[in-house]
Enzyme design. Structure first.
Site, PDB file in Angstrom:
ATOM      1  N   CYS A 385       0.630  -1.114  -0.026  1.00  0.00           N
ATOM      2  CA  CYS A 385      -0.072   0.019   0.075  1.00  0.00           C
ATOM      3  C   CYS A 385       0.795   1.328   0.201  1.00  0.00           C
ATOM      4  O   CYS A 385       1.478   1.591  -1.034  1.00  0.00           O
ATOM      5  CB  CYS A 385      -1.018  -0.042   1.120  1.00  0.00           C
ATOM      6  SG  CYS A 385      -2.543   1.004   0.763  1.00  0.00           S
ATOM      7  N   HIS A 511      -3.807  -5.113   0.188  1.00  0.00           N
ATOM      8  CA  HIS A 511      -3.042  -5.685   1.406  1.00  0.00           C
ATOM      9  C   HIS A 511      -3.290  -6.966   1.722  1.00  0.00           C
ATOM     10  O   HIS A 511      -4.344  -7.574   2.088  1.00  0.00           O
ATOM     11  CB  HIS A 511      -3.845  -5.074   2.790  1.00  0.00           C
ATOM     12  CG  HIS A 511      -3.674  -3.513   2.958  1.00  0.00           C
ATOM     13  ND1 HIS A 511      -2.856  -3.383   3.836  1.00  0.00           N
ATOM     14  CD2 HIS A 511      -4.197  -2.478   2.338  1.00  0.00           C
ATOM     15  CE1 HIS A 511      -2.884  -1.833   3.907  1.00  0.00           C
ATOM     16  NE2 HIS A 511      -3.681  -1.408   2.916  1.00  0.00           N
ATOM     17  N   GLU A 513      -1.900  -9.225   3.378  1.00  0.00           N
ATOM     18  CA  GLU A 513      -1.819  -9.550   4.895  1.00  0.00           C
ATOM     19  C   GLU A 513      -3.412 -10.194   5.449  1.00  0.00           C
ATOM     20  O   GLU A 513      -3.417 -10.741   6.320  1.00  0.00           O
ATOM     21  CB  GLU A 513      -1.162  -8.728   5.806  1.00  0.00           C
ATOM     22  CG  GLU A 513      -1.836  -7.314   6.030  1.00  0.00           C
ATOM     23  CD  GLU A 513      -1.538  -6.071   4.918  1.00  0.00           C
ATOM     24  OE1 GLU A 513      -1.129  -6.563   3.719  1.00  0.00           O
ATOM     25  OE2 GLU A 513      -1.702  -4.970   5.225  1.00  0.00           O
TER      26      GLU A 513
HETATM   27  N1  GLN Z   1      -2.090   6.714   2.964  1.00  0.00           N
HETATM   28  C1  GLN Z   1      -2.075   6.170   1.566  1.00  0.00           C
HETATM   29  C2  GLN Z   1      -3.381   6.189   0.791  1.00  0.00           C
HETATM   30  O1  GLN Z   1      -4.426   6.586   1.446  1.00  0.00           O
HETATM   31  C3  GLN Z   1      -1.843   4.634   1.821  1.00  0.00           C
HETATM   32  C4  GLN Z   1      -2.805   4.017   2.672  1.00  0.00           C
HETATM   33  C5  GLN Z   1      -2.199   2.430   3.427  1.00  0.00           C
HETATM   34  O2  GLN Z   1      -1.091   2.303   3.249  1.00  0.00           O
HETATM   35  N2  GLN Z   1      -3.075   1.876   3.947  1.00  0.00           N
HETATM   36  O3  GLN Z   1      -3.469   6.132  -0.259  1.00  0.00           O
END
Ligand code: GLN
Length: 538
Positions: A385, A511, A513
């Site tokens: 992410c 994600h 995970e």
């Molecule tokens: N802050 C980033 C976004 O909102 C990544 C979010 C995250 O890593 N879950 O796109």
């Protein structure tokens, strides 16, 4: 093995918090599932937030995300890892949501002029949410964990709902109460008084627990267990001890040895029958015990000092290591402390690196420093992410030469926003529940490493972010070897990047995970760990 009526089991906690109600609930669910029952687990959190999505990790550890896009308590992660079945929005309810529903109904006029009160309106709404889950997939058992500790003011409406349900459902409803038995070193004795008091507190609100689980650091002797049974109105076979274990994954077996599942089944009127083998589970534990040293992975993030901030990543990595017969040495690196001068020393001895998800500016420059180092030194790296977004920023700055490259989250005025806000997010004004959330399909590029590890060209993984890779830069990135290998088939959004000519340098916008379980580890983490092991054997 369908039973006629859904059985409802409530798990409450007493004495102190952090005793591991979620793990006990998940372990009991595992034992019932192993007997062929259709089981789910639900968490009720007494706080007023609508969901934990707006809470920072200092307050609440990791925010877990369900397939249907609910930002949930991290206990739902334990439920999925233990049961290997997905949870949903209905599996996590807060006081805030209960009140929101009731107030919405009141505004609509549904209550026909009545005064709205905690009893019966709030308690009815709580009961409706418990039963709704049971009916949803025809569950045999719904296990509901009540957050907080008995005696908290804010959990009272939930306990009142439990009292009413026990009355209404009779044998089909049980209460498992988790307490703590401290060992007083100076006296050389265990003390059961806190447990007795905590059970009294439950009784005062009209609930007689059916099963007691005593958390303890050392083995409790028979006479003490009998004493607790006598003082607390429960049968001896319903007093279970839960001693500290080297891994939480041993707890189902610990409870099974004490026949906790059998006690539960008898109390709801079912003859237990044969003890299940839990083959796949035991296989994982055997591998865990036999795993060999020799795998060091660094997790670079800004919350690494918090135990639960990256819970699902920690567990996914552990699972993938165990299935690759390796004991994981996970090194936490605070990204804020990384500098071009110390990065080599900090990453010394790390065979692979994970760049963590996150929000906001703090620690981002350190992530970029780590990424430049692992990209240039051929160290296997997985960016998740914000981790992937940082990979794109680092590449744009140091390979494409855009010194001001950034994400719109940190530098909206930058001329080279390789990570940007999509049009549909530009009008969003509220923070809660408004990101790209939940499972989305992703098409993988044939011949890529990521397609190889997943073994398919179409996957579904969960998202939680507001910003996206800016497609304007896609061709330029690809011309320089950083290729889009995962794409959303509906929107064309870039979901995964993979660097050519590097042993493993992969960033994913999703994600992985959240989808890794004990018996079904994430293919991406498995592939990453295999790449790290291969790197150590060069
Ligand atoms: N802050 C980033 C976004 O909102 C990544 C979010 C995250 O890593 N879950 O796109």
């Amino acid at each position: 093995m369908a039973t006629t009526d859904t059985k409802y089991i409530f798990v409450t906690g007493g004495v102190v918090s952090s005793l591991g109600k979620g793990i006990v609930a998940a372990s009991l669910a595992k034992l019932l599932q192993a007997r062929g029952y259709n089981v789910t687990i639900q968490k009720f959190d007494p706080y007023i937030n609508i969901d934990p999505g707006t809470l920072n990790p200092y307050e609440h550890g990791e925010c877990y995300v369900t397939n249907d896009g609910h930002e949930a308590d991290l206990d739902l992660g334990h439920y999925e890892r233990f049961l290997n079945i997905p949870t949903s929005r209905a599996n996590n309810i807060t006081s805030g949501r209960i009140y929101q529903n009731v107030i919405r109904k009141e505004r609509r006029g549904d209550y026909l002029g009545k005064t709205i009160q905690v009893i019966p309106h709030i308690t009815d709404e709580i009961k409706r949410n418990v039963k709704l889950l049971g009916q949803k997939d025809n569950y045999d058992f719904v296990i509901t964990e009540i957050g907080g500790v008995v005696g908290d003011i804010e959990s009272l409406p939930f306990l009142e709902a439990v009292r009413q349900l026990k009355w209404e459902l009779g044998k089909n409803c049980l209460c498992v109460h988790l307490t703590y038995v401290p060992y007083i070193n100076a006296a050389g004795e265990f003390k059961t008084k806190p447990t007795q008091h905590s059970v009294k507190q439950l009784q005062e609100v009209g609930i007689q627990p059916d099963i007691l689980v005593l958390r303890t650091e050392k083995t409790l002797q028979e006479d003490l267990l009998c004493k607790v049974a006598l003082f607390c109105n429960v049968s001896r076979d319903a007093v279970i001890q839960s001693i500290d274990m080297p891994t939480i994954y041993e707890i189902p077996l610990l409870l099974q040895d004490q026949k906790m599942d059998e006690a539960v089944l008898r109390k709801v009127g079912i003859e237990p029958g044969e003890k299940p083998e839990l083959k796949a589970w035991r296989n994982f534990l055997a591998k865990l015990k036999n795993a060999k040293e020799g795998l060091t992975i660094a997790l670079v993030g800004k919350y690494v000092e918090l135990q639960d901030a990256y819970k699902s990543i920690d567990e996914s990595l552990l699972q993938a290591s165990i299935y690759n017969d390796k004991k994981l040495n996970l090194v936490s690196i605070q990204s804020e402390h990384l500098t071009p001068e110390n990065v080599e020393a900090k990453l010394q001895g790390c065979d692979g690196v994970i760049i963590a998800p996150g929000f906001g500016q703090r620690g981002v420059e350190g992530k970029l420093i780590a990424l430049r180092y692992t990209r240039e030194h051929q160290i296997p790296t997985l960016g998740i992410c914000l981790g992937m977004q940082c990979m794109a920023i680092e590449f744009a700055r140091n390979v494409l030469g855009y010194a001001d490259a950034n994400t719109a989250e940190i530098a909206p005025e930058s001329l080279h926003r390789v990570i940007d806000l999509m049009d549909e997010q530009k009008s969003v004004t509220e923070l809660g529940g408004s990101m790209r959330l939940g499972a989305y399909e992703c098409k993988l590029k044939s011949g890529s490493k990521i397609a190889d590890v997943y073994g398919t060209l179409s996957i579904k993984e969960r998202h939680r972010h507001r910003y996206e890779f800016n497609s304007r830069y896609r061709t330029e990135f690809e011309e320089h070897g950083f290729c889009c290998v995962g794409e959303n088939p509906d929107t064309g959004l870039v979901e995964a990047l993979e660097l050519e000519g590097h042993p493993w340098y992969i960033g994913v916008q999703f994600h992985p995970e959240y989808n890794s379980t004990v018996v079904n580890p994430s293919p991406l983490f498995m592939g990453f760990v295999r790449a790290v092991i291969a790197h150590t054997q060069r």
